[in-house]
Scaffold this motif. Structure first.
Motif, PDB file in Angstrom:
ATOM      1  N   VAL A  82       9.532   4.462  -6.155  1.00  8.69           N
ATOM      2  CA  VAL A  82       9.621   3.072  -5.689  1.00  8.69           C
ATOM      3  C   VAL A  82      10.361   2.224  -6.718  1.00  8.69           C
ATOM      4  CG1 VAL A  82       8.281   1.018  -5.067  1.00  8.69           C
ATOM      5  CG2 VAL A  82       7.558   3.288  -4.266  1.00  8.69           C
ATOM      6  N   TRP A  83      10.087   2.449  -8.003  1.00  5.67           N
ATOM      7  CA  TRP A  83      10.807   1.707  -9.048  1.00  5.67           C
ATOM      8  C   TRP A  83      12.309   1.946  -8.914  1.00  5.67           C
ATOM      9  CZ3 TRP A  83       8.418  -2.060 -11.423  1.00  5.67           C
ATOM     10  CH2 TRP A  83       7.048  -1.996 -11.642  1.00  5.67           C
ATOM     11  N   PRO A  88       0.803  -1.232   0.000  1.00  5.73           N
ATOM     12  CA  PRO A  88       0.000   0.000   0.000  1.00  5.73           C
ATOM     13  C   PRO A  88       0.835   1.280   0.000  1.00  5.73           C
ATOM     14  CG  PRO A  88      -0.968  -1.600   1.495  1.00  5.73           C
ATOM     15  CD  PRO A  88       0.354  -2.174   1.030  1.00  5.73           C
ATOM     16  N   GLU A  89       1.963   1.282   0.716  1.00  6.14           N
ATOM     17  CA  GLU A  89       2.785   2.494   0.785  1.00  6.14           C
ATOM     18  C   GLU A  89       3.539   2.779  -0.517  1.00  6.14           C
ATOM     19  OE1 GLU A  89       5.219  -0.835   2.756  1.00  6.14           O
ATOM     20  OE2 GLU A  89       3.128  -0.199   2.756  1.00  6.14           O
ATOM     21  N   GLY A  94       4.175   0.228 -18.561  1.00  6.76           N
ATOM     22  CA  GLY A  94       3.068  -0.343 -17.810  1.00  6.76           C
ATOM     23  C   GLY A  94       3.321  -0.103 -16.336  1.00  6.76           C
ATOM     24  N   ASN A  95       2.484  -0.688 -15.498  1.00  8.65           N
ATOM     25  CA  ASN A  95       2.633  -0.521 -14.069  1.00  8.65           C
ATOM     26  C   ASN A  95       1.887  -1.640 -13.375  1.00  8.65           C
ATOM     27  OD1 ASN A  95       3.236   0.685 -11.503  1.00  8.65           O
ATOM     28  ND2 ASN A  95       3.282   2.674 -12.530  1.00  8.65           N
ATOM     29  N   ILE A  96       2.007  -1.683 -12.062  1.00  8.38           N
ATOM     30  CA  ILE A  96       1.263  -2.648 -11.260  1.00  8.38           C
ATOM     31  C   ILE A  96       0.574  -1.917 -10.124  1.00  8.38           C
ATOM     32  CG2 ILE A  96       2.714  -4.627 -11.847  1.00  8.38           C
ATOM     33  CD1 ILE A  96       4.096  -4.298  -9.096  1.00  8.38           C
ATOM     34  N   GLY A  97      -0.474  -2.561  -9.608  1.00  4.18           N
ATOM     35  CA  GLY A  97      -1.241  -1.991  -8.514  1.00  4.18           C
ATOM     36  C   GLY A  97      -0.984  -2.727  -7.211  1.00  4.18           C
ATOM     37  N   LEU A 139      -2.389   7.787  -8.519  1.00  4.84           N
ATOM     38  CA  LEU A 139      -2.915   7.193  -9.753  1.00  4.84           C
ATOM     39  C   LEU A 139      -3.288   5.722  -9.571  1.00  4.84           C
ATOM     40  CD1 LEU A 139      -0.428   8.796 -12.303  1.00  4.84           C
ATOM     41  CD2 LEU A 139      -2.772   9.512 -11.776  1.00  4.84           C
ATOM     42  N   GLY A 140      -2.987   5.179  -8.375  1.00  2.59           N
ATOM     43  CA  GLY A 140      -3.376   3.801  -8.078  1.00  2.59           C
ATOM     44  C   GLY A 140      -2.355   2.749  -8.479  1.00  2.59           C
TER      45      GLY A 140
END
Length: 125
Positions: free
Chosen positions: A20-21, A7-8, A58-61, A13-14
Motif C-alpha cells: 500500500v505504501w 480496512p483493506e 513507523g506505521n499507521i493503523g 500485523l494491524g
C-alpha cells in the motif's frame, strides 16, 4: 496529499501493508506530474518506475492518516529521474520515506528517451 488507512490497507500485523505504501508513492508521483507538467508533455511522455527504496520507521493503523510530500532531489540522468516521498504521522514525524527512480518513455514509440530540459525544469529547484 493526505492518505488514510482503510480496512483493506491493513495487514495481519494491524498496520498498513508495504504494498500500500508503494501504491501511495505512485499516487502522489502521478498527481505531482499531472499538476505540474503541461498537457502537451503529459500527452507526449509517460513515466515508469525502475527502482523503489523504502525506509520504514513507523506505521499507521486503521483510520489513521499520513501527510505525504514529494520532491525531486536532483537533476535527471539520461532517461532517469529520482523522486523522494516522505510520509509524516499526525505528530509530524517522518515514518516512511521512499526514493524511487523513474524512467521517461516516449508515448509514440514506447521507447526510453532522455529527459528533455523543459520537462525537468518545473520539477527541479
Amino acid at each position: 496529499m493526505t492518505f488514510t488507512a482503510a480496512p483493506e490497507h491493513i495487514d495481519e500485523l494491524g498496520h498498513v501493508n508495504n504494498a500500500v505504501w508503494i501504491t501511495w508513492v505512485q499516487d502522489i508521483a502521478v498527481a505531482h506530474w499531472n499538476a505540474v507538467a503541461p498537457q502537451a508533455q503529459q500527452d507526449a511522455y509517460f513515466w515508469v518506475v525502475v527502482r523503489h527504496e523504502i525506509d520504514y520507521r513507523g506505521n499507521i493503523g486503521p483510520g489513521e492518516s499520513v501527510e505525504a510530500e514529494t520532491f525531486i532531489p536532483g537533476t535527471p540522468s539520461g532517461a532517469r529521474f529520482d523522486r523522494c516521498v516522505e510520509f509524516r504521522n499526525r505528530d509530524g514525524k517522518v515514518i516512511v520515506s521512499a526514493k524511487t527512480t523513474w524512467a521517461l518513455l516516449d508515448r509514440a514509440s514506447g521507447r526510453l528517451c532522455r529527459v528533455p530540459t523543459d520537462v525537468a525544469a518545473p520539477f527541479v529547484g
